[in-house]
Design a protein around this motif. Structure first.
Motif, PDB file in Angstrom:
ATOM      1  N   LEU A  35     -13.528  -3.707   0.161  1.00  0.00           N
ATOM      2  CA  LEU A  35     -13.989  -3.644  -1.226  1.00  0.00           C
ATOM      3  C   LEU A  35     -13.050  -4.360  -2.183  1.00  0.00           C
ATOM      4  O   LEU A  35     -13.494  -4.953  -3.167  1.00  0.00           O
ATOM      5  N   LYS A  36     -11.752  -4.325  -1.915  1.00  0.00           N
ATOM      6  CA  LYS A  36     -10.817  -4.957  -2.849  1.00  0.00           C
ATOM      7  C   LYS A  36     -10.948  -6.480  -2.840  1.00  0.00           C
ATOM      8  O   LYS A  36     -10.475  -7.149  -3.761  1.00  0.00           O
ATOM      9  N   ARG A  37     -11.588  -7.023  -1.797  1.00  0.00           N
ATOM     10  CA  ARG A  37     -11.845  -8.463  -1.762  1.00  0.00           C
ATOM     11  C   ARG A  37     -13.176  -8.806  -2.421  1.00  0.00           C
ATOM     12  O   ARG A  37     -13.421  -9.958  -2.763  1.00  0.00           O
ATOM     13  N   GLN A  38     -14.045  -7.818  -2.566  1.00  0.00           N
ATOM     14  CA  GLN A  38     -15.357  -8.053  -3.161  1.00  0.00           C
ATOM     15  C   GLN A  38     -15.377  -7.798  -4.667  1.00  0.00           C
ATOM     16  O   GLN A  38     -16.171  -8.411  -5.389  1.00  0.00           O
ATOM     17  N   ILE A  39     -14.523  -6.892  -5.124  1.00  0.00           N
ATOM     18  CA  ILE A  39     -14.504  -6.536  -6.552  1.00  0.00           C
ATOM     19  C   ILE A  39     -13.411  -7.371  -7.219  1.00  0.00           C
ATOM     20  O   ILE A  39     -12.224  -7.226  -6.910  1.00  0.00           O
ATOM     21  N   THR A  40     -13.795  -8.241  -8.122  1.00  0.00           N
ATOM     22  CA  THR A  40     -12.864  -9.238  -8.656  1.00  0.00           C
ATOM     23  C   THR A  40     -11.696  -8.623  -9.412  1.00  0.00           C
ATOM     24  O   THR A  40     -10.617  -9.225  -9.476  1.00  0.00           O
ATOM     25  N   THR A  41     -11.872  -7.431  -9.970  1.00  0.00           N
ATOM     26  CA  THR A  41     -10.791  -6.820 -10.747  1.00  0.00           C
ATOM     27  C   THR A  41      -9.726  -6.172  -9.871  1.00  0.00           C
ATOM     28  O   THR A  41      -8.797  -5.548 -10.385  1.00  0.00           O
TER      29      THR A  41
ATOM     30  N   TYR B  58     -15.985   0.176   6.479  1.00  0.00           N
ATOM     31  CA  TYR B  58     -15.215  -0.443   5.397  1.00  0.00           C
ATOM     32  C   TYR B  58     -13.742  -0.085   5.534  1.00  0.00           C
ATOM     33  O   TYR B  58     -13.366   0.888   6.186  1.00  0.00           O
ATOM     34  N   VAL B  59     -12.925  -0.907   4.914  1.00  0.00           N
ATOM     35  CA  VAL B  59     -11.486  -0.653   4.841  1.00  0.00           C
ATOM     36  C   VAL B  59     -11.255   0.404   3.768  1.00  0.00           C
ATOM     37  O   VAL B  59     -11.778   0.275   2.651  1.00  0.00           O
ATOM     38  N   VAL B  60     -10.504   1.451   4.089  1.00  0.00           N
ATOM     39  CA  VAL B  60     -10.189   2.446   3.063  1.00  0.00           C
ATOM     40  C   VAL B  60      -9.437   1.746   1.938  1.00  0.00           C
ATOM     41  O   VAL B  60      -8.423   1.079   2.168  1.00  0.00           O
ATOM     42  N   PRO B  61      -9.925   1.848   0.701  1.00  0.00           N
ATOM     43  CA  PRO B  61      -9.306   1.122  -0.413  1.00  0.00           C
ATOM     44  C   PRO B  61      -7.876   1.606  -0.683  1.00  0.00           C
ATOM     45  O   PRO B  61      -7.472   2.692  -0.264  1.00  0.00           O
ATOM     46  N   PRO B  62      -7.111   0.792  -1.406  1.00  0.00           N
ATOM     47  CA  PRO B  62      -5.730   1.184  -1.715  1.00  0.00           C
ATOM     48  C   PRO B  62      -5.672   2.407  -2.627  1.00  0.00           C
ATOM     49  O   PRO B  62      -6.606   2.669  -3.392  1.00  0.00           O
TER      50      PRO B  62
ATOM     51  N   LEU C  19     -11.160   4.922  -4.200  1.00  0.00           N
ATOM     52  CA  LEU C  19     -12.475   4.370  -4.502  1.00  0.00           C
ATOM     53  C   LEU C  19     -13.505   4.781  -3.450  1.00  0.00           C
ATOM     54  O   LEU C  19     -13.232   4.742  -2.244  1.00  0.00           O
ATOM     55  N   VAL C  20     -14.694   5.151  -3.920  1.00  0.00           N
ATOM     56  CA  VAL C  20     -15.813   5.526  -3.045  1.00  0.00           C
ATOM     57  C   VAL C  20     -16.838   4.394  -3.085  1.00  0.00           C
ATOM     58  O   VAL C  20     -17.284   4.004  -4.166  1.00  0.00           O
ATOM     59  N   PRO C  21     -17.233   3.830  -1.940  1.00  0.00           N
ATOM     60  CA  PRO C  21     -18.249   2.766  -1.946  1.00  0.00           C
ATOM     61  C   PRO C  21     -19.542   3.234  -2.592  1.00  0.00           C
ATOM     62  O   PRO C  21     -19.903   4.420  -2.513  1.00  0.00           O
TER      63      PRO C  21
END
Length: 204
Positions: free
Chosen positions: A5-11, A70-74, A103-105
Protein backbone atom coordinates in the motif's frame (compact mmCIF):
# COMPACT_ATOMS: atom_id res chain seq x y z
CA UNK A 1 0.20 -10.59 -6.08
CA UNK A 2 1.11 -9.07 -2.73
CA UNK A 3 0.02 -5.42 -2.59
CA UNK A 4 2.31 -2.85 -0.97
CA UNK A 5 0.00 0.00 0.00
CA UNK A 6 2.80 2.45 0.72
CA UNK A 7 3.87 2.14 -2.92
CA UNK A 8 0.33 2.72 -4.19
CA UNK A 9 -0.62 5.70 -2.01
CA UNK A 10 1.40 8.70 -3.19
CA UNK A 11 1.43 10.43 0.20
CA UNK A 12 3.59 7.62 1.62
CA UNK A 13 6.54 9.31 -0.08
CA UNK A 14 7.94 12.75 0.78
CA UNK A 15 10.97 14.82 -0.24
CA UNK A 16 14.06 14.84 1.95
CA UNK A 17 15.29 18.28 2.95
CA UNK A 18 12.21 20.09 1.63
CA UNK A 19 8.56 20.56 2.52
CA UNK A 20 5.63 19.84 0.24
CA UNK A 21 1.90 20.51 0.43
CA UNK A 22 -0.18 17.41 -0.32
CA UNK A 23 -3.77 16.28 -0.05
CA UNK A 24 -4.09 13.09 1.98
CA UNK A 25 -7.19 10.97 1.28
CA UNK A 26 -9.33 9.63 4.13
CA UNK A 27 -7.93 6.30 5.35
CA UNK A 28 -8.94 3.74 7.97
CA UNK A 29 -6.58 2.67 10.70
CA UNK A 30 -6.28 0.40 13.67
CA UNK A 31 -5.76 2.86 16.55
CA UNK A 32 -4.71 2.76 20.20
CA UNK A 33 -4.36 5.92 22.34
CA UNK A 34 -1.94 6.59 25.18
CA UNK A 35 0.20 9.09 27.05
CA UNK A 36 3.80 9.39 28.18
CA UNK A 37 7.38 8.86 27.09
CA UNK A 38 7.39 6.10 24.43
CA UNK A 39 10.83 4.98 25.61
CA UNK A 40 9.71 4.52 29.21
CA UNK A 41 5.92 4.19 29.28
CA UNK A 42 4.83 0.57 29.46
CA UNK A 43 1.58 1.77 27.95
CA UNK A 44 3.33 2.47 24.63
CA UNK A 45 5.00 -0.93 24.50
CA UNK A 46 1.68 -2.57 25.38
CA UNK A 47 0.02 -0.66 22.54
CA UNK A 48 2.56 -1.95 20.00
CA UNK A 49 2.36 -5.47 21.45
CA UNK A 50 -1.37 -5.30 20.69
CA UNK A 51 -1.35 -3.43 17.37
CA UNK A 52 1.11 -5.65 15.50
CA UNK A 53 -0.58 -9.01 16.21
CA UNK A 54 -3.95 -7.64 15.10
CA UNK A 55 -2.42 -6.12 11.95
CA UNK A 56 -0.81 -9.45 11.03
CA UNK A 57 -3.92 -11.47 11.88
CA UNK A 58 -5.84 -9.15 9.56
CA UNK A 59 -3.28 -9.65 6.78
CA UNK A 60 -3.51 -13.45 7.05
CA UNK A 61 -7.31 -13.33 7.12
CA UNK A 62 -7.31 -11.20 3.96
CA UNK A 63 -4.91 -13.57 2.21
CA UNK A 64 -6.67 -16.77 3.18
CA UNK A 65 -10.32 -15.75 2.92
CA UNK A 66 -10.39 -12.80 0.53
CA UNK A 67 -7.49 -13.99 -1.65
CA UNK A 68 -5.88 -10.54 -1.31
CA UNK A 69 -2.41 -10.49 0.18
CA UNK A 70 -0.61 -7.33 1.22
CA UNK A 71 2.46 -6.07 3.02
CA UNK A 72 1.60 -4.95 6.55
CA UNK A 73 1.96 -1.15 6.34
CA UNK A 74 4.56 0.72 8.39
CA UNK A 75 3.83 1.82 11.92
CA UNK A 76 2.43 5.35 12.21
CA UNK A 77 1.58 7.61 15.13
CA UNK A 78 -0.14 10.87 15.98
CA UNK A 79 1.62 12.98 18.62
CA UNK A 80 0.54 16.04 20.59
CA UNK A 81 1.01 17.94 23.83
CA UNK A 82 -0.92 20.71 25.56
CA UNK A 83 2.09 22.94 24.80
CA UNK A 84 3.63 21.87 21.49
CA UNK A 85 6.98 23.28 22.67
CA UNK A 86 7.16 20.11 24.74
CA UNK A 87 7.30 18.29 21.44
CA UNK A 88 9.37 20.57 19.20
CA UNK A 89 11.79 22.38 21.51
CA UNK A 90 11.89 20.96 25.03
CA UNK A 91 11.24 17.38 23.82
CA UNK A 92 9.65 16.64 27.20
CA UNK A 93 8.35 13.19 26.31
CA UNK A 94 6.60 12.70 29.64
CA UNK A 95 4.06 15.31 28.47
CA UNK A 96 3.34 13.72 25.12
CA UNK A 97 0.09 12.05 24.14
CA UNK A 98 -0.09 9.69 21.19
CA UNK A 99 -2.17 7.41 19.03
CA UNK A 100 -0.40 4.51 17.33
CA UNK A 101 -1.79 3.60 13.91
CA UNK A 102 -1.77 0.74 11.41
CA UNK A 103 -3.37 1.32 8.01
CA UNK A 104 -6.29 -0.97 7.09
CA UNK A 105 -6.74 -1.74 3.36
CA UNK A 106 -9.97 -0.39 1.91
CA UNK A 107 -11.23 -3.88 0.97
CA UNK A 108 -11.04 -5.05 4.58
CA UNK A 109 -14.29 -4.52 6.49
CA UNK A 110 -14.82 -3.81 10.17
CA UNK A 111 -16.21 -7.34 10.59
CA UNK A 112 -12.84 -8.72 9.45
CA UNK A 113 -11.09 -6.56 12.04
CA UNK A 114 -13.32 -7.95 14.76
CA UNK A 115 -12.51 -11.49 13.67
CA UNK A 116 -8.79 -10.67 13.76
CA UNK A 117 -9.29 -9.23 17.23
CA UNK A 118 -10.91 -12.49 18.39
CA UNK A 119 -8.04 -14.51 16.91
CA UNK A 120 -5.48 -12.43 18.82
CA UNK A 121 -7.55 -12.52 22.02
CA UNK A 122 -7.47 -16.33 22.00
CA UNK A 123 -3.67 -16.21 22.16
CA UNK A 124 -3.83 -13.98 25.25
CA UNK A 125 -0.78 -11.83 24.49
CA UNK A 126 -2.33 -8.46 23.54
CA UNK A 127 -2.57 -6.36 26.73
CA UNK A 128 -4.47 -3.40 25.23
CA UNK A 129 -6.90 -5.20 22.97
CA UNK A 130 -9.89 -3.54 24.63
CA UNK A 131 -8.43 -0.14 23.70
CA UNK A 132 -8.03 -0.95 20.00
CA UNK A 133 -10.51 0.60 17.59
CA UNK A 134 -10.93 1.19 13.85
CA UNK A 135 -11.41 4.78 12.75
CA UNK A 136 -11.15 6.87 9.60
CA UNK A 137 -8.58 9.66 9.67
CA UNK A 138 -9.36 12.46 7.22
CA UNK A 139 -6.37 14.81 7.26
CA UNK A 140 -6.95 16.58 3.94
CA UNK A 141 -4.32 19.18 3.08
CA UNK A 142 -1.01 18.60 4.84
CA UNK A 143 2.61 19.69 4.81
CA UNK A 144 5.12 16.87 4.97
CA UNK A 145 8.80 16.07 4.61
CA UNK A 146 11.11 13.06 4.91
CA UNK A 147 13.37 13.19 7.95
CA UNK A 148 16.45 10.97 7.89
CA UNK A 149 18.13 10.55 11.25
CA UNK A 150 17.35 9.99 14.94
CA UNK A 151 13.86 10.74 16.21
CA UNK A 152 15.32 13.19 18.72
CA UNK A 153 16.74 15.27 15.84
CA UNK A 154 13.25 16.06 14.52
CA UNK A 155 12.75 19.17 16.67
CA UNK A 156 14.51 21.74 14.42
CA UNK A 157 12.80 20.32 11.33
CA UNK A 158 9.39 20.65 12.97
CA UNK A 159 10.16 24.18 14.14
CA UNK A 160 11.05 25.17 10.59
CA UNK A 161 7.90 23.49 9.27
CA UNK A 162 5.61 25.06 11.89
CA UNK A 163 7.14 28.52 12.25
CA UNK A 164 8.51 29.27 8.79
CA UNK A 165 7.19 27.15 5.92
CA UNK A 166 3.54 26.84 6.93
CA UNK A 167 2.96 30.59 7.62
CA UNK A 168 4.88 31.49 4.44
CA UNK A 169 2.32 29.48 2.44
CA UNK A 170 -0.58 31.39 3.98
CA UNK A 171 -1.50 28.36 6.08
CA UNK A 172 -1.84 27.46 9.74
CA UNK A 173 -1.65 24.19 11.61
CA UNK A 174 -4.89 22.25 12.04
CA UNK A 175 -4.98 18.75 13.41
CA UNK A 176 -2.37 16.52 14.94
CA UNK A 177 1.30 15.95 14.10
CA UNK A 178 1.63 12.65 12.24
CA UNK A 179 4.71 10.44 11.80
CA UNK A 180 5.13 7.48 9.45
CA UNK A 181 8.02 5.17 10.33
CA UNK A 182 9.47 3.81 7.10
CA UNK A 183 12.39 2.18 8.95
CA UNK A 184 12.44 -0.44 11.69
CA UNK A 185 14.43 1.05 14.62
CA UNK A 186 15.39 -2.47 15.70
CA UNK A 187 17.28 -2.97 12.43
CA UNK A 188 18.38 0.48 11.23
CA UNK A 189 21.03 2.67 12.85
CA UNK A 190 19.59 5.92 14.30
CA UNK A 191 21.26 8.05 11.63
CA UNK A 192 19.56 6.00 8.91
CA UNK A 193 15.99 6.07 10.25
CA UNK A 194 13.52 7.37 7.64
CA UNK A 195 10.40 9.09 8.98
CA UNK A 196 7.73 11.09 7.18
CA UNK A 197 6.75 14.11 9.28
CA UNK A 198 3.25 15.37 8.44
CA UNK A 199 1.18 18.29 9.68
CA UNK A 200 -2.43 18.98 8.60
CA UNK A 201 -3.05 22.61 7.62
CA UNK A 202 -5.81 25.04 6.62
CA UNK A 203 -5.84 28.53 5.15
CA UNK A 204 -5.10 31.43 7.48
Amino acid sequence: MKVDLKRQITTYTAPRGAFEVVTVPPMRYLMIDGHGDPNEAGEYEDALTTLYPVAYALKFLSKQELDRDYVVPPLEALWWADDMAAFTTARDKSRWSWTVLSLVPDWVEDAHVERARVTVARKGAAPRLDALRVETLDEGRCVQTLHVGPYDAEGPVLEQMHDEFIPAQGLRRSGTHHEIYLSDPRRAAPERLRTILRQPVVDL
